[in-house]
Every structure is written in C-alpha cells, then in structure tokens.
Design a protein around this motif. Structure first.
Motif, short mmCIF file in Angstrom:
data_model
loop_
_atom_site.label_atom_id
_atom_site.label_comp_id
_atom_site.label_asym_id
_atom_site.label_seq_id
_atom_site.Cartn_x
_atom_site.Cartn_y
_atom_site.Cartn_z
N ASP A 36 41.25 38.15 39.73
CA ASP A 36 41.81 37.19 38.77
C ASP A 36 41.48 37.56 37.33
O ASP A 36 42.06 37.02 36.40
CB ASP A 36 41.41 35.74 39.09
CG ASP A 36 39.91 35.52 39.04
OD1 ASP A 36 39.17 36.51 38.99
OD2 ASP A 36 39.50 34.34 39.05
N TYR A 37 40.52 38.50 37.16
CA TYR A 37 40.23 38.94 35.79
C TYR A 37 41.45 39.60 35.16
O TYR A 37 41.67 39.48 33.95
CB TYR A 37 39.04 39.91 35.75
CG TYR A 37 38.79 40.35 34.32
CD1 TYR A 37 38.31 39.44 33.39
CD2 TYR A 37 39.10 41.64 33.88
CE1 TYR A 37 38.13 39.79 32.06
CE2 TYR A 37 38.92 42.01 32.56
CZ TYR A 37 38.43 41.08 31.66
OH TYR A 37 38.26 41.43 30.34
N ALA A 49 35.65 44.96 37.24
CA ALA A 49 35.67 43.52 37.48
C ALA A 49 35.43 43.24 38.96
O ALA A 49 35.90 43.98 39.82
CB ALA A 49 37.01 42.92 37.05
N ASN A 50 34.70 42.16 39.22
CA ASN A 50 34.41 41.80 40.61
C ASN A 50 35.46 40.88 41.22
O ASN A 50 35.32 40.48 42.37
CB ASN A 50 33.03 41.12 40.70
CG ASN A 50 31.91 42.10 40.40
OD1 ASN A 50 32.11 43.31 40.43
ND2 ASN A 50 30.75 41.59 40.08
N SER A 51 36.44 40.53 40.45
CA SER A 51 37.49 39.68 41.04
C SER A 51 38.83 40.05 40.41
O SER A 51 38.91 40.37 39.23
CB SER A 51 37.19 38.21 40.81
OG SER A 51 37.24 37.90 39.44
#
Lengths: 124, 428
Positions: free
Chosen positions: A113-114, A109-111
């Motif tokens: 918050d995922y 995941a790139n963030s």
C-alpha cells in the motif's frame, strides 16, 4: 509519471493501481515495453518521473534497458522494492544491487500500500 | 501532498486525538533534570501534548507531574507552596502529594474526609540520562524505561539541550529526515562549525549536492541512506535513523560527538526540539561542551533563563545578509539549529500539506508519514503496539561510511546501525 512493473510478481500490483483514477500517471509492465522499442521511447520521452516497481527476489532483467533509456533522456527514476515477512536479506540485497545503478531514489517498503500512498503524495 | 484529514490526523496531538493517543504510549523527554535541581525546588510549568501540567519535587526528592490547576477553583498550582511532601495551593491551602492525591483541605471542617475523593491527574516522571521523561499513557501499557544510548552513557560523555520551536512537531521532524537540505541550507558552516569541521565527509557533502537516497523500513522506523560519490568509485553513505514517533539520529562526522533530536509536541503549534550530543568511549572535551553551550553544532543559544532562541521569528532570526553574500551562510541565518528552525517556522504553525509539491527525493518524508498513519490506524483499530516502544528499537545508531558500490548500506553497515557496547560509532 510512468509506473512500470519490473517483474511478474509486481505486475498485479501495478495492474491494480492502473484501475484507479490518477492525474495523468500511466502504467506499464516491463515485458510490454522491452518488446516494443518505440513504445518504450515514447513512454520515457513523455515522463518527468519513472517509478519502477519490483518485488524482492523477483526476476527483473529489463531494469537495465529501461534505466539506461531514462539515463540517456535525463529522466528521474525511483525504484520501489516491495518486501513481505518472508523476504530474505539475500533476495532483497540481490534486487537492490540490480536496481541501484539506475535509480536516483530507492525505497524498500514492507507493504504494497506504500506504492499507492507514494503516488498520491507525488500527485501522480 | 497529504489530504486535509491526514494532515490534521498527524498534526493534532491533544487529548483524545489518535496521534495524541500514539504519543501517549511513549516516554517523552519533558525537562532537563537541572530544571528541578533539588528537593522542594520551585515547580515548573509543563505543557505537553496540549495538557497543562506542573512538574515538581517534594521534600523527599520524589518527582511529581500533576495537573497544573487546583481541583478546587482552578487556580494554577505554580503559585503554590512546595512544603512538607506536598504542593499547597496558594488560594485556600489545599495540598496535594506527588501522585496528585489531595491530602489536606484546611478550609474544610477538621472531620471532613472530602480530600480523599480529590485527586489530580498525574503521570510518572523519571530521571534518565540528565533528562526527565514522562509517560502520559494508560498505566497498564507503560513501556520499559527509555534505552536511547545517549541516556545510558556516563554524564560526562553527553550534552543535552532543548529549545522552543514555534511550529507543529511534524514540520520539525520532517526537516530532520530530509537529508538533501544539508548541502544547501547548512553548506556555509559545514567546514567552520567547531562541532562539524574536519570531517572528510563534509567534502563529500559539498562536492555532491545531488545525493542518491535509499529509504528502508527499519523495525522502529526508517533508515534513510544518502549516497554521495567518494574516491575510486566508492560511495559515501550517511545513514540517518528515525525511530517512531519523534526521534532522529544524525550520521556522525569524524570524531565529533554524535547528535540527534526529539521533537515533542507542546501543543499543535509549538514543540520542543531536544538536541543531544554524546560519545560512547570518552568524555566530551571542555571546548566541545563550551561550543555546545554557546549554541554551536545542533544546539542553539537561548535568551538567559529561557529556552527561546535568541534568534527567533520576532527578530527575523538575526538575518545577516552580508554573511549570506560572503558565502558564510547559505540562508543568512547563523547556526544549524536556527537555520532549520527559521525555515520550518516560516511555513506557519501548521503547514498546509494539501498545497505542497513533493518530489521523489522526498520519499523519506512520504514514508515517515505513511508509517505514522499506518501505526496510528493499527493502534486505534486493532490495539497493535506501535514501533519504537521496544527497547531494541531504541538501541540504534546512525552511521557514516564509505562502501564499495555493490554493497547495500543496510547489509554492509548492519552492525553500525545498532548499539555496540564499548565501541564508538562508525564514522568518516
């Protein structure tokens, strides 16, 4: 569901999640569990899903120990690798390679918050 | 699960909705080019993102996509006369050109210039790859024309079809990025369908019903890698592409044409499932095209003159319990396309995602929702351009490949996941 921070950089992420309200999810750091075999066994025995959180390029030597414990008890595992704009392909590949043998599901995941969204989606 | 407000946000695509705004930033497939075959041909009703429109070609062959209804009394212009570079309302003769501009009001005094003030809503409509694409967004944000590879190969190398799906678009999309259902829902026909059979990958699919998944964010959406055991400790990877908002490409099998879908909202309870097949370096064989026309592979046989499948919810999808018992089909429904449609439509027009119980293998679906929600929010709040508009995001490929266990598909199959000129897909 048990959520485990595998490396030092993922610890604050998991620590932050642990402060929110969940439907029974419990949060740990790998450092805590590997130094306490009984606690590790109890955590995994009580889990139907273990989510391990790592950062790309992070040092996560405990993954094999935890992964093997999950495998022995046939507990489903999910690995979450968090990247940012500065993550190199090499760092990500190295972390993927380390986690892959122990995970039934791997997510890059790139963030961060995922992680929260995934836990909410799974009713953690 | 999703909260109700999240489910509503993702599934409502009408004018003024955040998701509708997002969809309106893309070129969307609207009609097969053959539906408007010639100059002054009959107009075709189009419902897209809950807007009722009319697609037509004027005397010079120019495409128009205009409001379906006459600005005068609201009569459908589908009843109009397509003549002399315009569409004339059958009620009082008001005439519109292909841009929607009213050019004649024969019922008004000859000196009246009122018609200059009347213009129907209209949108760009262009032909590319045998498909008519529409752009419903702000003119100043119109993106470059679609660059999907299937639309850029010569006409004899592709086949495109569409079918009506009686469910919200997101149900259809989520089915397409859920790789684990293949080993169940479609298992009966993997080795018999003429457009699938003969691939070594089919056996890996059937032998290992518990794939391990890796979901990786890509520039335009997601790579969804499904890993199954192959010989000598190697892994068989199937890498599906999802590009925002509604494009998917299914990993190839042997030398069969490569296929994929678009899921385009008609309104909140129906969508068009577009299906394409193509090869990069060769023409499709006559028997392949014949199979596609007959509803094999991912295509579906429709009632003549319509795009509604012959097997549909009104006839229980022609459920064949005997074939199910014999093991010819897993679900009793024939054909990959209708197997997907039947289970997705059975969830209801818009499934209540507050009630679902997702598991960790649903991470592809969870991540797709996450990216959609994040992109909508960024677009609405901060004018951030959503992924999938950059032509580079569209020049993508799916792949199926056998790799040693220590190689991540994302690295090892990197070149296989983007368009390579004059080279076929990497396939097993």
């Amino acid at each position: 569901m048990k959520v485990i921070a595998l490396d030092a950089r993922s610890e604050p992420v998991v620590d932050d999640l642990a402060r929110r309200r969940w439907n029974g999810a419990a949060f740990f750091t790998a450092a805590d569990l590997v130094s306490d075999a009984k606690r590790l066994r109890e955590a995994i025995d009580a889990a139907d899903l273990v989510v391990m959180v790592a950062t790309a390029g992070g040092h996560s030597p405990a993954v094999a120990l935890i992964g093997e414990a999950c495998s022995r008890r046939r507990v489903t595992t999910t690995g979450l690798i968090v990247c940012d704009e500065e993550t190199s392909d090499e760092a990500l590949s190295e972390t993927l390679g380390r986690l892959r043998p122990w995970m039934l599901m791997l997510v890059v995941a790139n963030s961060r918050d995922y992680i929260e969204n995934m836990l909410l989606a799974l009713r953690a | 699960m999703l909260r109700k407000e999240q489910n509503d946000l993702l599934t409502h695509t009408g004018p003024g909705t955040p998701m509708g705004q997002l969809f309106r930033r893309y070129w969307l497939p609207v009609l097969l080019a053959e539906e408007l075959p010639e100059h002054e041909c009959p107009p075709v009703r189009v419902k897209l993102l809950s807007e009722r429109l009319l697609a037509w070609r004027d005397t010079q062959g120019r495409y128009g996509l205009t409001d379906e209804f006459c600005a005068h009394r609201g009569v459908s212009l589908w009843f109009g006369r397509n003549e002399d570079n315009g569409l004339r309302c059958a009620y009082h003769g008001w005439k519109y050109d292909h841009t929607g501009q009213c050019v004649e009001m024969p019922s008004e005094p000859a000196e009246s210039r009122f018609c200059e003030k009347i213009k129907l809503a209209s949108y760009p409509l262009v032909e590319r790859g045998g498909v008519l694409w529409a752009y419903l967004g702000p003119p100043e944000l119109q993106p470059p024309l679609p660059e999907w590879e299937f639309a850029t190969v010569p006409a004899d190398r592709r086949f495109v079809s569409k079918r009506l799906q009686e469910s919200n678009w997101l149900q259809a999309l989520e089915g397409a990025i859920d790789s684990s259902h293949v080993s169940f829902l479609h298992r009966g026909e993997l080795n018999t369908d003429p457009l699938f059979k003969g691939s070594r990958g089919n056996q890996y699919n059937l032998d290992d019903a518990r794939p391990v998944f890796e979901v990786v964010e890509s520039p335009g959406g997601l790579y969804i890698g499904a890993r199954r055991n192959a010989e000598q400790g190697n892994y068989y990877w199937r890498v599906t592409q999802w590009v925002m908002p509604c494009f998917t490409m299914i990993p190839p099998r042997a030398d069969h044409p490569v296929h994929g879908h678009f899921f385009v909202p008609i309104d909140d309870e129906q969508c068009w499932t577009w299906s394409f097949d193509y090869k990069v370096m060769r023409s499709l064989a006559p028997q392949e095209v014949q199979s596609m026309r007959a509803g094999k592979g991912i295509h579906v046989a429709c009632a003549p003159g319509t795009f509604r499948p012959l097997a549909n919810k009104d006839n229980d999808y022609l459920m064949d319990r005997a074939a199910q018992k014999r093991g010819e089909t897993f679900s009793g429904v024939h054909g990959f396309g209708m197997q997907d449609a039947s289970v997705q439509e059975s969830m209801g027009p818009v499934v209540d995602r507050t009630k679902e119980n997702l598991v960790s293998t649903d991470n592809g679906i969870i991540m797709a929702r996450h990216r959609l929600l994040r992109s909508v929010r960024a677009m609405v709040e901060n004018d951030v351009t959503p992924p999938g508009l950059d032509p580079a995001h569209q020049r993508c490929r799916s792949a199926s490949v056998v790799l040693p266990p220590d190689q991540p598909f994302k690295d090892a199959a990197k070149s296989a996941l983007v368009v390579q000129d004059n080279r076929e897909h990497i396939t097993v």
